[in-house]
Scaffold this active site. Sequence first.
Site, PDB file in Angstrom:
ATOM      1  N   GLU A  15       3.491  -5.233  -2.211  1.00 34.58           N
ATOM      2  CA  GLU A  15       3.145  -4.751  -0.873  1.00 34.58           C
ATOM      3  C   GLU A  15       2.966  -3.238  -0.843  1.00 34.58           C
ATOM      4  OE1 GLU A  15       3.083  -8.487   1.208  1.00 34.58           O
ATOM      5  OE2 GLU A  15       2.308  -6.497   1.617  1.00 34.58           O
ATOM      6  N   ARG A  35      -0.769  -1.908   0.234  1.00 32.67           N
ATOM      7  CA  ARG A  35      -0.818  -1.251   1.543  1.00 32.67           C
ATOM      8  C   ARG A  35      -0.802   0.269   1.424  1.00 32.67           C
ATOM      9  NH1 ARG A  35       2.225  -5.004   6.060  1.00 32.67           N
ATOM     10  NH2 ARG A  35       2.636  -6.813   4.763  1.00 32.67           N
ATOM     11  N   ASP A  72      -3.058 -16.664  -4.886  1.00 34.72           N
ATOM     12  CA  ASP A  72      -4.319 -16.232  -4.297  1.00 34.72           C
ATOM     13  C   ASP A  72      -4.989 -14.972  -4.859  1.00 34.72           C
ATOM     14  OD1 ASP A  72      -2.346 -14.631  -3.223  1.00 34.72           O
ATOM     15  OD2 ASP A  72      -2.559 -15.382  -1.191  1.00 34.72           O
ATOM     16  N   GLU A 100      -7.581 -13.932   6.785  1.00 32.92           N
ATOM     17  CA  GLU A 100      -8.333 -14.532   5.678  1.00 32.92           C
ATOM     18  C   GLU A 100      -9.570 -15.310   6.116  1.00 32.92           C
ATOM     19  OE1 GLU A 100      -4.492 -13.276   4.457  1.00 32.92           O
ATOM     20  OE2 GLU A 100      -4.948 -14.811   5.969  1.00 32.92           O
TER      21      GLU A 100
END
Length: 664
Positions: free
Chosen positions: A286, A290, A419, A553
Amino acid sequence: MVFRKLPGVSASGMGLRLSQKFVFLLFLSGLVTLCFGALFFLPDSVRLKRIFLSKTESQPVTVGSGSGGSENDAAANKEHVKPRAKEPPEHPRGSSSITSARGETRGETRGETSSTKLKAALSRRPAASHEATEERLAGGRAQEDMTLPRSKAEAGSERVTSSNPGADPDTYTYEKFKGCLLKPPLGRERGRPSDPQTGERRDKVKEMMKFAWDNYKRYAWGKNELRPLTRNGHIGNMFGGLRGASIIDSLDTLYIMGLTEEYNDAKEWVQTSLDLNSNGEASLFEVNIRYVGGLLSAYYLTGEELFKRKAMELGEKLLPAFNTPTGIPRGVINLGSGTSWSWGWASAGSSILAEFGTLHLEFVHLTELSGNPIYTEKVMNIRKLLTKIEKPHGLYPNFLSPVSGNWVQHHVSIGGLGDSFYEYLIKSYLMSDKTDGEAKKMYYSALEAIEANLVQKSPGGLTYMAEWRGGILDHKMGHLACFSGGMVGIGADDGVPEKRQHYLDLAAEITHTCHESYVRSATKLGPEAFRFDGGAEATATRLSDRYYILRPEVIESYMYLWRLTHDPKYREWGWEAVEALEQHCRVESGFSGIRDVYASTVGHDNMQQSFFLSETLKYLYLLFSDDDLLPLEDWVFNTEAHPLPIIRKSCLQDGGTQDKTVSE
């Protein structure tokens, strides 16, 4: 002596017969062996580390986000572990929550839901299921890194600074970079569409962004995210004490939307208040997607050296996570001490595919800017291991041991936990100006295995991607997996010629299925996961899957399919999502996720996710803009929707004189 009271034990002479002494000593030695064996064979034991390392060598791990938190920190600690953060996290995407895993990875929660138990761990964020979240919370912190500290000399030799003495100062300049773009990043008129209706819709998205930002600034400035119902800030424990996640995630969105005053406020906060000297547990995934991704993107769009310096300083702090026997990084790192460990919920102290596989884009750019090859070497080492290891049916399971380099479980998912690994394969190839042949080979081989084993067609004709658990299909598709329509689409042109149309068709079919998951709900927003069994199609059958946390998404795939096909239905589907967000998620002081997409009267989760500003609204804005706003010929989006430029090595080496005839 206690033995004198036992029957059959002589009280004379030596007190015990020889045979009894032998039995007793045998028992005692076995007990000692068992105790010491347990101590030495427990992997990455914190207790062992405390015994055998001196206090100066063993650095303490600070759990939590540090001091200075909001009144919500206590609750936030419960959502430990998008990674787009998101089953523990089911996002990278996400990921997980510290979440992460864009977490099941876009890691841990990329958000909170109605109850404290229902947190979404992000991967593309590993997005976490309800059951997985409970397992994660119960698991505690995973095993600590047992790699012995290097000497000061060794540590110093690997330390990276923005003024790397070994780097050629002329290797990279911002002007060289700009000269290698085919088109202006913001287009001729900032992507303003000629169609009046589309322009009005784009303006509406811009208004939504300003509304979300203004409320964040008013009630949660400097905190990571806004709680719009209670009008306060949320910090959480996903970012290791770092603050301002919504600010960093919004920099590029504000800039491309032309919200100049808001962008300048954000830039000033980065300059005066972004403190990278934190000392708490952070999700590697993360923080990378980010913070590092957001700062890199802001630098490439604006040329502000401030963003470049901050990105490189933070990137350096992530390097100790790679100090494992295999070089596969652990999922959690203390940004102050450099100590790393695996998620407590991760099986056998494993690392998550969607987390360690979602570092490549950002780390290659860190090498590009710093001139130091260590970042690229770290991610290439990951790829080298993945290339060598045996893959069941050509598939990549979600859990890998950073100690042995072997798969821990044979659970395969294109949603949370897996993913963005696949996303970064094709995007690594595209970002290399199509020179990274290894990434291309890995992507198309993986896609072939996915089609052979996971892609299914429902009785009603819907194409979906199931999950694979040791050879048994689970007919479930997560919201996080809906990014795959766009992924398959952008990779269509570079597949073998006879399959290019097939890939475009597959991308359209997956995106259609994800749209169906929206239209089949009362709110016209999609659930966290939907199933294709027991007579159900594209609907959530479990209460724990009914929530929506402002995820991007599905809209992401709309944007890519619009740019690839210009089929007007994708803009119509995007507008349906805008209307649903306005009706059900907009509250008096911001936007909030909802607990049940099938309920006619919605309950809100009181969280305005930072990725709503970074991804959801950005993708909607691009959907209603002309294609020359952040053109795909020049830009690749990381899994948090931060645009990073294609690296044209030959052009940069020639001094930034790109042949622009293609764009003309």
